[in-house]
Design an enzyme around this catalytic site. Structure first.
Site, PDB file in Angstrom:
ATOM      1  N   ASN A 159       0.798  -1.231   0.000  1.00  0.00           N
ATOM      2  CA  ASN A 159       0.000   0.000   0.000  1.00  0.00           C
ATOM      3  C   ASN A 159       0.833   1.283   0.000  1.00  0.00           C
ATOM      4  OD1 ASN A 159       0.883  -0.606   2.550  1.00  0.00           O
ATOM      5  ND2 ASN A 159      -0.966   0.017   3.606  1.00  0.00           N
ATOM      6  N   LYS A 184      13.499  -7.142  -0.970  1.00  0.00           N
ATOM      7  CA  LYS A 184      12.652  -8.146  -1.643  1.00  0.00           C
ATOM      8  C   LYS A 184      11.525  -7.324  -2.252  1.00  0.00           C
ATOM      9  CE  LYS A 184       9.274 -10.588  -1.760  1.00  0.00           C
ATOM     10  NZ  LYS A 184       8.247 -10.364  -2.814  1.00  0.00           N
ATOM     11  N   ALA A 185      11.618  -7.114  -3.584  1.00  0.00           N
ATOM     12  CA  ALA A 185      10.657  -6.234  -4.255  1.00  0.00           C
ATOM     13  C   ALA A 185       9.231  -6.751  -4.070  1.00  0.00           C
ATOM     14  CB  ALA A 185      10.991  -6.171  -5.738  1.00  0.00           C
ATOM     15  N   HIS A 186       8.290  -5.839  -3.839  1.00  0.00           N
ATOM     16  CA  HIS A 186       6.905  -6.279  -3.720  1.00  0.00           C
ATOM     17  C   HIS A 186       6.382  -6.658  -5.098  1.00  0.00           C
ATOM     18  CE1 HIS A 186       2.812  -6.770  -2.575  1.00  0.00           C
ATOM     19  NE2 HIS A 186       3.131  -6.590  -1.302  1.00  0.00           N
ATOM     20  N   GLY A 241       3.347  -5.195   6.233  1.00  0.00           N
ATOM     21  CA  GLY A 241       2.372  -5.986   5.484  1.00  0.00           C
ATOM     22  C   GLY A 241       1.397  -6.688   6.397  1.00  0.00           C
ATOM     23  N   SER A 242       1.027  -7.893   5.993  1.00  0.00           N
ATOM     24  CA  SER A 242      -0.023  -8.621   6.722  1.00  0.00           C
ATOM     25  C   SER A 242       0.529  -9.301   7.970  1.00  0.00           C
ATOM     26  CB  SER A 242      -0.627  -9.673   5.800  1.00  0.00           C
ATOM     27  OG  SER A 242       0.368 -10.630   5.475  1.00  0.00           O
ATOM     28  N   GLU A 265       5.953  -4.442  10.835  1.00  0.00           N
ATOM     29  CA  GLU A 265       4.796  -3.606  11.129  1.00  0.00           C
ATOM     30  C   GLU A 265       3.620  -4.282  10.459  1.00  0.00           C
ATOM     31  OE1 GLU A 265       3.962   0.231   9.191  1.00  0.00           O
ATOM     32  OE2 GLU A 265       2.109  -0.746   9.783  1.00  0.00           O
ATOM     33  N   CYS A 302      -2.613   1.355   7.047  1.00  0.00           N
ATOM     34  CA  CYS A 302      -2.515   0.567   8.281  1.00  0.00           C
ATOM     35  C   CYS A 302      -3.098   1.341   9.461  1.00  0.00           C
ATOM     36  CB  CYS A 302      -1.070   0.168   8.541  1.00  0.00           C
ATOM     37  SG  CYS A 302       0.081   1.498   8.282  1.00  0.00           S
ATOM     38  N   GLU A 393      -8.620  -7.239  11.605  1.00  0.00           N
ATOM     39  CA  GLU A 393      -8.473  -6.117  10.682  1.00  0.00           C
ATOM     40  C   GLU A 393      -9.127  -6.444   9.340  1.00  0.00           C
ATOM     41  OE1 GLU A 393      -4.458  -5.108   9.537  1.00  0.00           O
ATOM     42  OE2 GLU A 393      -5.088  -3.178   8.766  1.00  0.00           O
TER      43      GLU A 393
HETATM   44  P1  NAP Z   1       1.831  -9.243   2.600  1.00  0.00           P
HETATM   45  O1  NAP Z   1       0.968 -10.165   1.852  1.00  0.00           O
HETATM   46  O2  NAP Z   1       2.173  -9.636   3.971  1.00  0.00           O
HETATM   47  O3  NAP Z   1       3.167  -9.084   1.718  1.00  0.00           O
HETATM   48  C1  NAP Z   1       4.232  -8.191   2.054  1.00  0.00           C
HETATM   49  C2  NAP Z   1       5.539  -8.735   1.534  1.00  0.00           C
HETATM   50  O4  NAP Z   1       5.910  -9.887   2.299  1.00  0.00           O
HETATM   51  C3  NAP Z   1       5.502  -9.215   0.086  1.00  0.00           C
HETATM   52  O5  NAP Z   1       6.754  -8.945  -0.498  1.00  0.00           O
HETATM   53  C4  NAP Z   1       5.286 -10.688   0.208  1.00  0.00           C
HETATM   54  O6  NAP Z   1       5.773 -11.417  -0.892  1.00  0.00           O
HETATM   55  C5  NAP Z   1       6.047 -11.026   1.459  1.00  0.00           C
HETATM   56  N1  NAP Z   1       5.484 -12.180   2.157  1.00  0.00           N
HETATM   57  C6  NAP Z   1       4.194 -12.365   2.493  1.00  0.00           C
HETATM   58  N2  NAP Z   1       4.046 -13.543   3.136  1.00  0.00           N
HETATM   59  C7  NAP Z   1       5.265 -14.107   3.188  1.00  0.00           C
HETATM   60  C8  NAP Z   1       5.777 -15.341   3.732  1.00  0.00           C
HETATM   61  N3  NAP Z   1       4.967 -16.228   4.306  1.00  0.00           N
HETATM   62  N4  NAP Z   1       7.085 -15.595   3.631  1.00  0.00           N
HETATM   63  C9  NAP Z   1       7.904 -14.702   3.034  1.00  0.00           C
HETATM   64  N5  NAP Z   1       7.486 -13.529   2.500  1.00  0.00           N
HETATM   65  C10 NAP Z   1       6.188 -13.234   2.582  1.00  0.00           C
HETATM   66  O7  NAP Z   1       1.248  -7.784   2.705  1.00  0.00           O
HETATM   67  P2  NAP Z   1       0.697  -6.784   1.593  1.00  0.00           P
HETATM   68  O8  NAP Z   1       1.138  -7.246   0.249  1.00  0.00           O
HETATM   69  O9  NAP Z   1       1.016  -5.438   2.031  1.00  0.00           O
HETATM   70  O10 NAP Z   1      -0.867  -6.923   1.682  1.00  0.00           O
HETATM   71  C11 NAP Z   1      -1.536  -8.084   1.330  1.00  0.00           C
HETATM   72  C12 NAP Z   1      -2.598  -8.338   2.361  1.00  0.00           C
HETATM   73  O11 NAP Z   1      -2.095  -7.980   3.662  1.00  0.00           O
HETATM   74  C13 NAP Z   1      -3.804  -7.471   2.138  1.00  0.00           C
HETATM   75  O12 NAP Z   1      -4.825  -8.151   1.451  1.00  0.00           O
HETATM   76  C14 NAP Z   1      -4.244  -7.102   3.501  1.00  0.00           C
HETATM   77  O13 NAP Z   1      -5.324  -7.904   3.910  1.00  0.00           O
HETATM   78  C15 NAP Z   1      -3.111  -7.415   4.412  1.00  0.00           C
HETATM   79  N6  NAP Z   1      -2.673  -6.210   5.151  1.00  0.00           N
HETATM   80  C16 NAP Z   1      -1.696  -5.348   4.724  1.00  0.00           C
HETATM   81  C17 NAP Z   1      -1.353  -4.236   5.508  1.00  0.00           C
HETATM   82  C18 NAP Z   1      -0.333  -3.202   5.115  1.00  0.00           C
HETATM   83  O14 NAP Z   1      -0.181  -2.191   5.825  1.00  0.00           O
HETATM   84  N7  NAP Z   1       0.376  -3.354   4.036  1.00  0.00           N
HETATM   85  C19 NAP Z   1      -1.978  -4.052   6.702  1.00  0.00           C
HETATM   86  C20 NAP Z   1      -2.921  -4.967   7.078  1.00  0.00           C
HETATM   87  C21 NAP Z   1      -3.260  -6.030   6.313  1.00  0.00           C
HETATM   88  P3  NAP Z   1       4.967 -11.614  -2.260  1.00  0.00           P
HETATM   89  O15 NAP Z   1       5.587 -10.636  -3.172  1.00  0.00           O
HETATM   90  O16 NAP Z   1       5.185 -13.015  -2.644  1.00  0.00           O
HETATM   91  O17 NAP Z   1       3.521 -11.328  -1.989  1.00  0.00           O
END
Ligand code: NAP
Length: 529
Positions: A159, A184-186, A241-242, A265, A302, A393
């Site tokens: 985001n 690690k590029a998103h 992220g999540s 975070e 967030c 959330e």
């Molecule tokens: P994310 O899915 O946690 O991904 C963030 C980064 O971490 C990406 O580069 C992802 O790789 C990597 N990653 C995710 N899970 C991993 C794992 N098990 N092992 C290693 N690396 C991992 O967060 P996001 O892309 O910001 O958002 C996706 C979902 O997170 C949303 O649908 C939302 O529900 C939730 N979320 C995000 C936030 C925020 O502030 N960003 C806050 C609350 C909830 P990849 O490139 O492979 O995806």
């Protein structure tokens, strides 16, 4: 500058792998034209080795040199700004004004850390001189300062493609600390990341930084990301992220032979407490302010207000009507990606299905794709306390309004929450003064308390805390925003009876950098006499 789709292994671009991927334009759900190659295990390993080799020479670069590097990144980003912001829009569906704000914030962060390095005080130098004739026993000369941890892996946020990604707060604070960075590029905004990475590499080269000070690796988190975190030469991790992603990385880091810190975070529902005094005269204004905060950037912050708590009664009932009306006037927009949109839709359906939950208002937009439908729902405090699913959330333009029977129940709900980034109270000062328990309950749970305001719009300044008790962040002792976020990437180090000639400048008697130091318990720029 064109998008190369390759990984940056230090200064070199590389695409040895066979796995490729594309990013998507969420506005029309078509694939963007560029092809990105996932980094192979060998490329990841090569990048980490290069970062490890770059660590010592980079650490030895003066603060002024590192500051020049950061300021040169700004110059490089400015050169490609227009193109960069176009790609940003094509990969995120975030608006141009939002892109401009995020770009300005990225630049502001770079300048803030450059200034921090030029001033030099951030190392918190502390000197306790020897007392050779101390009656009990002679005291040694001991001097302490912060030193960098080593190569840091950064996972950017979906985001914030600029301000919390490739050249975002985590990367820049780590570079400022003296740590080489491996991003690690998103996967959702790999093109934006590729352009920013090129800018960082150009700046590193023109500033005389060692090869390996920065690398950008593309591919899946579970493969490329996990390998990076598990690599023995990596010394720390920054993540936004999540909760699932953050927890997975914390687990990887803890299982290593040498566990390393992960500053993740993660999620937050940012409770907002609306007390009756504020609703007597300002109900419509607060409804309007909260509606904008819930829906800004399609609720993908967030710090979005995820729950709004008030006391049952005519004032709160009227406020709920106002909030519904204000929300229904806002046109929903596309979310960052179809998977994020479908997660959001699934979550809102799940909340709506829970017993005791009713809909305040719901608005879609059939003129766009991947739309985050605006949703506000209502539940009684008792039901909320009994159903843990309601405290999750929901990432998107959604908020759950909780009607509490009385202040005790409201307090009970605050006490039941997990750690949060923020907590807000909307009230008149006098009413708040009479609610010390409420303030105490909130303070226990959050990293930042807001009076008569909303949690979105995180100011980048030294006094900002962006973090909070788990799961808001994995380590509540640190902030992810502002200059003090540098402390995540350093460790305290002491020199005992060390020769003047071999001490870092920050700890030398004559204080050549003229920095502020704690000298025999007194804060001063004085030389050691
Ligand atoms: P994310 O899915 O946690 O991904 C963030 C980064 O971490 C990406 O580069 C992802 O790789 C990597 N990653 C995710 N899970 C991993 C794992 N098990 N092992 C290693 N690396 C991992 O967060 P996001 O892309 O910001 O958002 C996706 C979902 O997170 C949303 O649908 C939302 O529900 C939730 N979320 C995000 C936030 C925020 O502030 N960003 C806050 C609350 C909830 P990849 O490139 O492979 O995806």
């Amino acid at each position: 500058m064109h998008i190369t789709g390759k990984n940056f292994i230090g200064f070199d671009q590389s695409a040895c792998g066979k796995v490729t991927f594309q990013t998507f334009n969420p506005n029309n759900e078509t694939a963007n034209e560029w092809l990105f190659t996932e980094a192979t295990p060998e490329e990841v390993d090569a990048a980490v080795h290069l970062a490890s080799e770059a660590f010592l020479p980079y650490q030895k670069c003066s603060g002024d040199n590192k500051a020049l590097f950061l300021r040169n990144i700004v110059l490089e980003l400015e050169k490609v700004k227009d193109h960069l912001l176009t790609i940003y829009g094509l990969e995120s569906a975030l608006s141009r004004p939002r892109a401009e704000i995020e770009f300005a914030r990225t630049v502001e962060q770079l300048h803030a850390f450059a200034q921090l390095l030029e001033e030099g005080d951030w190392v918190e130098a502390s000197i306790d001189t020897a007392i050779t004739d101390r009656p009990s026993s002679p005291k040694a000369d001991i001097r302490k300062m912060h030193i960098p941890l080593g190569p840091i892996v950064v996972f950017g946020a979906s985001n914030f493609p600029l301000a919390y990604s490739t050249a975002g707060g985590d990367s820049i604070s780590a570079l400022a600390a003296g740590c080489p960075v491996l991003v690690k590029a998103h996967s959702l905004h790999a093109g934006t990341g590729n352009i920013v990475a090129q800018a960082i590499i150009s700046a590193a080269q023109s500033s005389g930084m060692p090869n390996g000070v920065f690398s950008n690796l593309q591919g899946s988190g579970k493969k490329v990301g996990a390998q990076l975190v598990q690599h023995p030469l990596v010394k720390g991790v920054g993540f936004t992220g999540s909760i699932q992603g953050g927890r997975a990385l914390v687990a990887h880091a803890a299982k290593r032979k040498e566990p390393i810190p992960v500053f993740a975070e993660m999620g937050s529902i940012n409770p907002v407490v609306v007390l009756p005094s504020a609703l007597k005269t300002d109900s419509v204004r607060w409804a309007s302010t909260l509606a904008a905060s819930i829906t800004g950037s399609s609720g993908q912050f967030c710090t979005k207000p995820g729950i709004i708590l008030g006391i049952t009664g005519p004032l709160f009932s009227k406020f709920i009507v106002h909030l519904g009306k204000k929300l229904m006037k806002i046109t929903p927009s596309s979310m960052l990606h179809s998977t994020i949109q479908s997660n959001y839709a699934e979550m809102t359906r799940m909340i709506a299905r829970q017993e005791g939950v009713s809909i305040i208002g719901s608005r879609g937009n059939s003129n766009a794709v991947n739309v985050g439908e605006i949703n506000a729902m209502l539940v009684d405090g008792k039901v909320f306390l009994e159903n843990g699913k309601l405290a999750q959330e929901v990432f998107g333009p959604f908020s759950l309004v909780i009607q509490c029977e009385n202040k005790n129940q409201l307090l009970g709900i605050l006490n039941s929450l997990e750690g949060q980034l923020t907590g807000s109270i909307i009230a008149c000062e006098l009413e708040l003064k009479n609610e010390p328990q409420l303030i105490e309950a909130l303070q226990k749970k959050v990293g930042r308390m807001i009076f008569n305001g909303v949690p979105t719009g995180v100011e980048v300044c030294p006094s900002m805390t962006h973090g909070g008790p788990f799961p808001a962040s994995s380590d509540s002792r640190f902030t992810a925003v502002g200059i003090h976020s540098i402390k995540r990437w350093v460790r305290p180090f002491s020199f005992q009876n060390w020769p003047q000639l071999l001490l870092p400048d920050e700890l030398k008697d004559d204080n050549p950098k003229n920095i502020l130091r704690l000298l025999n318990k007194e804060c001063t720029r004085d030389k050691v006499k």
